[in-house]
Structure formats: C-alpha cells, structure tokens
Scaffold this motif. Structure first.
Motif, PDB file in Angstrom:
ATOM      1  N   PRO A  19      33.733  39.334  76.560  1.00 39.71           N
ATOM      2  CA  PRO A  19      33.384  40.764  76.487  1.00 39.71           C
ATOM      3  C   PRO A  19      33.806  41.425  75.177  1.00 39.71           C
ATOM      4  O   PRO A  19      34.739  42.217  75.125  1.00 39.71           O
ATOM      5  CB  PRO A  19      34.143  41.364  77.671  1.00 39.71           C
ATOM      6  N   ASP A 115      42.037  47.420  74.605  1.00 35.03           N
ATOM      7  CA  ASP A 115      40.827  46.713  75.046  1.00 35.03           C
ATOM      8  C   ASP A 115      41.226  45.492  75.876  1.00 35.03           C
ATOM      9  O   ASP A 115      40.797  44.376  75.611  1.00 35.03           O
ATOM     10  CB  ASP A 115      40.005  46.305  73.807  1.00 35.03           C
ATOM     11  N   ASP A 141      38.668  51.209  74.891  1.00 33.48           N
ATOM     12  CA  ASP A 141      37.320  50.732  75.219  1.00 33.48           C
ATOM     13  C   ASP A 141      37.173  50.581  76.738  1.00 33.48           C
ATOM     14  O   ASP A 141      38.163  50.504  77.466  1.00 33.48           O
ATOM     15  CB  ASP A 141      37.052  49.389  74.523  1.00 33.48           C
ATOM     16  N   ASN A 142      35.946  50.528  77.198  1.00 31.45           N
ATOM     17  CA  ASN A 142      35.608  50.308  78.621  1.00 31.45           C
ATOM     18  C   ASN A 142      36.164  51.398  79.532  1.00 31.45           C
ATOM     19  O   ASN A 142      36.417  51.158  80.716  1.00 31.45           O
ATOM     20  CB  ASN A 142      36.114  48.931  79.091  1.00 31.45           C
TER      21      ASN A 142
HETATM   22 MG    MG Z   1      36.038  46.102  75.572  1.00 31.76          MG
END
Ligand code: MG
Ligand code: SAH
Length: 195
Positions: A19, A115, A141-142
């Motif tokens: 990912p 992350d 992130d995410n």
């Molecule tokens: Mg990520």
C-alpha cells in the motif's frame, strides 16, 4: 535520484499490493515539501521505501529522512530500492515496531509522516508532537480509510482502526496549537501545522 528506477519501484510495489502512497496524495505532499524544504523528515511506515525516496527530492541540502518499518522483508527491499534510486545518503531505516522505537528518538523533525498501523495513530501523534520543530507539519495518510471514518457504520472488522483514526482527527482538530485540514485525496490525508 534515478527517475526510471523510481517508476520501476512503484510498479513492482503496486503489483505486489504493497500500500504505497497514492499519486494525488503524493502531489499534495510534494507541494508542501517544495515550500518547506525540510532538513529532517520522520516517516512511520517505510514499506519498500517508495514514499521516502519520493520525498528526498525536496529535502534541504544535507537533509535526512528517518523511516521506521517493522517487517524485515520490507526493510530488505526498501534498502535495495534506496540503493537503486541512489539516495542511500539521505534515508536512514530503523527496523522494528514504531511503538517501541519512537519513544527512544530525541531529535526534532520539520515533517512527520504517519503511514503505519491505523490503530496506533493517536500514539504516533503524541510522539510526533513531542518531536516537532517550530513551524513543523504532521501528515497522516489513510485518515479517511476507504470512507469508513466519516460514515456512521460501526460494525466492520476494522473497528479499532476506525475508532483510532476518528480519535486522531478529533485530537488534531481540537488541539489549539495545531491548524488541521483533512483532505479527501487518495485514502484521506490529514495535514496539521504547528501554529
Ligand atoms: Mg498510506
Ligand atoms: N509509506 C509507504 C507505505 C507504508 S505502508 C509508501 O507510501 O511508500 C505501511 C507500512 O507500515 C507497512 O509496510 C507496515 O509493515 C508498516 N507498519 C505498520 N505498523 C507498524 C509499526 N507499528 N511499526 C513499524 N512499521 C509498521
């Protein structure tokens, strides 16, 4: 930095379902880094080194990225990739669980990029705040996790992750020392600037 190698690294990672950061998220971060020209970046979650390699483009002269990864196989591959991209002098990989490693770090960072394990985001935030330079930025992130975070659906398997991502958003937006934006790029990106 070797751009052809970078593209190969990205394609291989995508094929292997690792990912890595999404293109639109990377574009937003690139613009932030371009302006900031950071000396020190801390990344939590190296995977195979793709994002760290991308970030080296925007480092100040003699700038360094410290990055943490707990999976041995990924650390090995990240080291190979970093060598291929010719940025070995700019990236230091720390192998192990960030939950254990971060509290041992004493340096200050201009940028912290979170992350890794979503259930640990509030802990990573507390560590990032402890180490952030004046005018520093924390990126996560995410943060919207496939839309789960902003929906009211609470029964899926990823409940711990979702609960902690929500906690991260609450803590960053309510912290008077931070100015936080949540962007719907990629899988969601939180940008928190120290005021
Ligand atoms: Mg990520
Ligand atoms: N930043 C990378 C992608 C990271 S994917 C890029 O965009 O190219 C997330 C990585 O975090 C995975 O490789 C996973 O093994 C690692 N990870 C998850 N939890 C971790 C933890 N607690 N400590 C260290 N690494 C962790």
């Amino acid at each position: 930095m070797n751009e052809v190698e970078l593209l190969k690294i990205k394609e291989k990672a995508l094929e292997e379902h690792i990912p890595i950061i999404m293109d639109d998220t990377l574009e937003v971060i690139d613009n932030i880094l371009k302006e900031l020209k950071p000396k020190r970046i801390l990344e939590i979650g190296t995977a195979v080194g793709y994002s760290a390699i991308c970030f080296t483009k925007f480092l100040a002269e003699d700038g360094i990225i410290d990055t943490i990864e707990r999976e041995h196989e990924r650390v090995i591959e990240a080291k190979e990739n970093i060598k291929k991209a010719e940025v070995e002098d700019k990236i230091h990989i720390f192998e192990g669980d960030a939950v254990e490693i971060l509290p041992t770090f004493q340096d200050k960072y201009d940028v912290v990029f979170i992350d890794a394990a979503k259930g640990k985001y509030p802990f990573f935030l507390s560590q990032a705040l402890r180490m952030l330079e004046k005018n520093g930025i924390i990126l996560a992130d995410n943060i919207l996790y496939k839309g789960y975070v902003m929906s009211d659906y609470n029964k899926h398997k990823q409940r711990t992750a979702v609960t902690n991502l929500r906690k991260y958003i609450k803590e960053t937006t309510e912290n008077p020392l931070l100015e936080t934006k949540i962007l719907e790029v990629g899988d969601g990106l939180a940008i928190s600037k120290l005021k």
